[in-house]
Motif scaffolding. Sequence first.
Motif, PDB file in Angstrom:
ATOM      1  N   LEU A 194       0.809  -1.216   0.000  1.00 33.99           N
ATOM      2  CA  LEU A 194       0.000   0.000   0.000  1.00 33.99           C
ATOM      3  C   LEU A 194       0.845   1.270   0.000  1.00 33.99           C
ATOM      4  CD1 LEU A 194      -2.661  -1.110   2.636  1.00 33.99           C
ATOM      5  CD2 LEU A 194      -3.084  -0.714   0.196  1.00 33.99           C
ATOM      6  N   TYR A 195       2.007   1.199   0.668  1.00 31.72           N
ATOM      7  CA  TYR A 195       2.849   2.405   0.818  1.00 31.72           C
ATOM      8  C   TYR A 195       4.286   2.084   0.407  1.00 31.72           C
ATOM      9  CZ  TYR A 195      -1.178   3.310   3.780  1.00 31.72           C
ATOM     10  OH  TYR A 195      -2.461   3.436   4.248  1.00 31.72           O
ATOM     11  N   PRO A 196       4.505   1.809  -0.872  1.00 29.37           N
ATOM     12  CA  PRO A 196       5.857   1.386  -1.287  1.00 29.37           C
ATOM     13  C   PRO A 196       6.904   2.476  -1.052  1.00 29.37           C
ATOM     14  CG  PRO A 196       4.412   1.735  -3.202  1.00 29.37           C
ATOM     15  CD  PRO A 196       3.549   1.854  -1.994  1.00 29.37           C
ATOM     16  N   GLU A 197       6.444   3.735  -0.933  1.00 29.99           N
ATOM     17  CA  GLU A 197       7.404   4.838  -0.781  1.00 29.99           C
ATOM     18  C   GLU A 197       7.795   5.065   0.677  1.00 29.99           C
ATOM     19  OE1 GLU A 197       4.227   5.029  -1.095  1.00 29.99           O
ATOM     20  OE2 GLU A 197       3.511   6.613   0.235  1.00 29.99           O
ATOM     21  N   LYS A 198       7.140   4.382   1.603  1.00 28.94           N
ATOM     22  CA  LYS A 198       7.437   4.614   3.024  1.00 28.94           C
ATOM     23  C   LYS A 198       8.431   3.581   3.550  1.00 28.94           C
ATOM     24  CE  LYS A 198       4.350   7.887   3.893  1.00 28.94           C
ATOM     25  NZ  LYS A 198       4.729   9.276   4.143  1.00 28.94           N
ATOM     26  N   PRO A 199       9.630   4.021   3.932  1.00 30.56           N
ATOM     27  CA  PRO A 199      10.576   3.070   4.524  1.00 30.56           C
ATOM     28  C   PRO A 199      10.026   2.537   5.847  1.00 30.56           C
ATOM     29  CG  PRO A 199      11.662   5.123   3.902  1.00 30.56           C
ATOM     30  CD  PRO A 199      10.193   5.367   3.808  1.00 30.56           C
ATOM     31  N   MET A 200      10.351   1.288   6.154  1.00 27.90           N
ATOM     32  CA  MET A 200       9.834   0.614   7.347  1.00 27.90           C
ATOM     33  C   MET A 200      10.973   0.265   8.314  1.00 27.90           C
ATOM     34  SD  MET A 200       7.446  -0.881   9.141  1.00 27.90           S
ATOM     35  CE  MET A 200       5.929  -1.051   8.178  1.00 27.90           C
ATOM     36  N   VAL A 201      10.757   0.599   9.598  1.00 31.87           N
ATOM     37  CA  VAL A 201      11.716   0.229  10.655  1.00 31.87           C
ATOM     38  C   VAL A 201      11.204  -1.025  11.356  1.00 31.87           C
ATOM     39  CG1 VAL A 201      12.926   0.998  12.740  1.00 31.87           C
ATOM     40  CG2 VAL A 201      12.087   2.704  11.102  1.00 31.87           C
ATOM     41  N   ASP A 246      16.365 -12.876   8.455  1.00 32.48           N
ATOM     42  CA  ASP A 246      15.825 -13.526   7.252  1.00 32.48           C
ATOM     43  C   ASP A 246      14.339 -13.243   7.088  1.00 32.48           C
ATOM     44  OD1 ASP A 246      18.078 -14.542   6.267  1.00 32.48           O
ATOM     45  OD2 ASP A 246      17.804 -16.588   7.057  1.00 32.48           O
ATOM     46  N   VAL A 247      13.612 -13.315   8.226  1.00 32.52           N
ATOM     47  CA  VAL A 247      12.164 -13.084   8.191  1.00 32.52           C
ATOM     48  C   VAL A 247      11.882 -11.637   7.801  1.00 32.52           C
ATOM     49  CG1 VAL A 247      10.032 -13.114   9.558  1.00 32.52           C
ATOM     50  CG2 VAL A 247      11.849 -14.774  10.053  1.00 32.52           C
ATOM     51  N   LEU A 248      12.655 -10.718   8.386  1.00 32.14           N
ATOM     52  CA  LEU A 248      12.340  -9.292   8.255  1.00 32.14           C
ATOM     53  C   LEU A 248      12.900  -8.637   6.999  1.00 32.14           C
ATOM     54  CD1 LEU A 248      12.901  -8.159  11.961  1.00 32.14           C
ATOM     55  CD2 LEU A 248      10.713  -8.417  10.765  1.00 32.14           C
ATOM     56  N   ASN A 249      13.933  -9.234   6.404  1.00 29.39           N
ATOM     57  CA  ASN A 249      14.680  -8.573   5.331  1.00 29.39           C
ATOM     58  C   ASN A 249      13.793  -7.916   4.267  1.00 29.39           C
ATOM     59  OD1 ASN A 249      16.925  -7.810   3.720  1.00 29.39           O
ATOM     60  ND2 ASN A 249      16.534  -9.610   2.458  1.00 29.39           N
ATOM     61  N   ALA A 250      12.828  -8.651   3.734  1.00 31.51           N
ATOM     62  CA  ALA A 250      12.053  -8.143   2.600  1.00 31.51           C
ATOM     63  C   ALA A 250      11.137  -6.975   2.957  1.00 31.51           C
ATOM     64  CB  ALA A 250      11.226  -9.273   1.993  1.00 31.51           C
ATOM     65  N   VAL A 251      10.775  -6.850   4.237  1.00 31.27           N
ATOM     66  CA  VAL A 251       9.840  -5.776   4.599  1.00 31.27           C
ATOM     67  C   VAL A 251      10.525  -4.663   5.399  1.00 31.27           C
ATOM     68  CG1 VAL A 251       7.757  -7.214   4.597  1.00 31.27           C
ATOM     69  CG2 VAL A 251       9.131  -7.037   6.677  1.00 31.27           C
ATOM     70  N   THR A 252      11.837  -4.730   5.541  1.00 34.19           N
ATOM     71  CA  THR A 252      12.535  -3.782   6.416  1.00 34.19           C
ATOM     72  C   THR A 252      13.552  -2.949   5.654  1.00 34.19           C
ATOM     73  OG1 THR A 252      12.306  -5.392   8.187  1.00 34.19           O
ATOM     74  CG2 THR A 252      13.853  -3.596   8.559  1.00 34.19           C
ATOM     75  N   ASP A 253      13.481  -1.629   5.883  1.00 34.98           N
ATOM     76  CA  ASP A 253      14.462  -0.719   5.285  1.00 34.98           C
ATOM     77  C   ASP A 253      15.462  -0.243   6.316  1.00 34.98           C
ATOM     78  OD1 ASP A 253      13.054  -0.322   2.570  1.00 34.98           O
ATOM     79  OD2 ASP A 253      11.481  -0.036   4.080  1.00 34.98           O
ATOM     80  N   VAL A 254      15.043  -0.236   7.581  1.00 32.05           N
ATOM     81  CA  VAL A 254      15.894   0.246   8.672  1.00 32.05           C
ATOM     82  C   VAL A 254      15.726  -0.738   9.833  1.00 32.05           C
ATOM     83  CG1 VAL A 254      16.312   2.159  10.281  1.00 32.05           C
ATOM     84  CG2 VAL A 254      15.362   2.634   8.008  1.00 32.05           C
ATOM     85  N   TYR A 255      16.827  -1.245  10.355  1.00 29.24           N
ATOM     86  CA  TYR A 255      16.729  -2.103  11.534  1.00 29.24           C
ATOM     87  C   TYR A 255      16.875  -1.258  12.790  1.00 29.24           C
ATOM     88  CZ  TYR A 255      17.066  -6.219   8.585  1.00 29.24           C
ATOM     89  OH  TYR A 255      16.818  -7.182   7.646  1.00 29.24           O
ATOM     90  N   GLN A 256      16.161  -1.660  13.831  1.00 33.82           N
ATOM     91  CA  GLN A 256      16.335  -0.991  15.127  1.00 33.82           C
ATOM     92  C   GLN A 256      16.933  -1.975  16.116  1.00 33.82           C
ATOM     93  OE1 GLN A 256      13.489   1.883  16.654  1.00 33.82           O
ATOM     94  NE2 GLN A 256      13.260   0.715  18.533  1.00 33.82           N
TER      95      GLN A 256
END
Length: 331
Positions: free
Chosen positions: A153-160, A170-180
């Motif tokens: 829905l929001y491809p332009e919004k980076p996800m933390v 491995d689980v998070l890689n595809a949906v994560t732009d920034v790790y916390q």
Amino acid sequence: MIIIAEKNGTLDALLEHVHALDFKTDVSTGDERVVIGLIGDTRALAEDQFSPLPGVLEVRRITSKYKLVSRQFRPTHTVSIGRQVIGDVMPHPLIIAGPCAVETEEQALRTFAEIAPFADVFRGFLYKPRTSPYEFQGLREEGIHILQEVKRLYPEKPMVQEVLDPRHLDVLNAVTDVYQIGMRNMYNYELLQEVGRTGKPIILKRNCAAKLEEWLLAAEYIATTGNMQIILCERGIRTSLSGEYSRNTPDLGVIPAIKTASCLPIIFDPSHSTGHADMVEAMSSAALQLGAHGLEIDVMPVGYDRTKLRVDGAQAITAVELERVARAARK
Ligand code: PEP
Ligand code: MN
């Protein structure tokens, strides 16, 4: 590093000890004391390698223990999240917002829809580090389809997303732009380096008891992997007054202190530091006044019953307040 020593017969042995470690010395002799300056990179040296020796009165470090993340070593620096630049040169403070935890698809999608106009970056975690093992631990792997939908829905919004364990990468890689890295794991050096090696930007929260130097050394662990895409986040410390009127004690003074000591951008989390929704706006404004490069804020849907949230309901604001925070930040 300098060694302040007695001016007596122990000096020659002391100098020999220093030279044997491959350091040159600059010796300045006063009436009563001798000051020995060590010439070379002393970061790997411990004060204890000298303080127990005969004649040594004091050992003092002059250069910081951290280097890569220091302002001295790198006068200007920026971090990039997608097209957004954070740090010494940036158009406006970065607003990171979203649910503390993704609890249900409805709660997450409603929150993101409402805040999309005001948030530069989304957060909303699948893995939650909870103080009690009996509390809700996040939807974990089962919630991944919700984040995939948010991405669609929001491809332009980076996800933390927070990482508690390298196995989550491995689980998070595809949906994560920034790790916390959360405050509990600031001292987990193996994790810091493992996440550093992904090359993605990392938000490194300050442990609630961490000294400034410990925090920057944790950042240095990430930097040694070659990843300088690090953003520091102040989220409140634990003091004897924590819990009285705020969950933690927001340490706003650390913002200008970090800006002097380090080249890394620093953001502020008004939600976890105060624990109260009605303190978020004022504290956000104060942090930005002090030069914070951005904010990370917990949000819930407008009209939502905060007591229905399983994680941090008391501190969640809505898009109504977030809009005000974001507008003020852009001024
Ligand atoms: C969070 O940001 O959701 C969080 C758990 O923060 P902290 O690690 O600062 O407690
Ligand atoms: Mn939380």
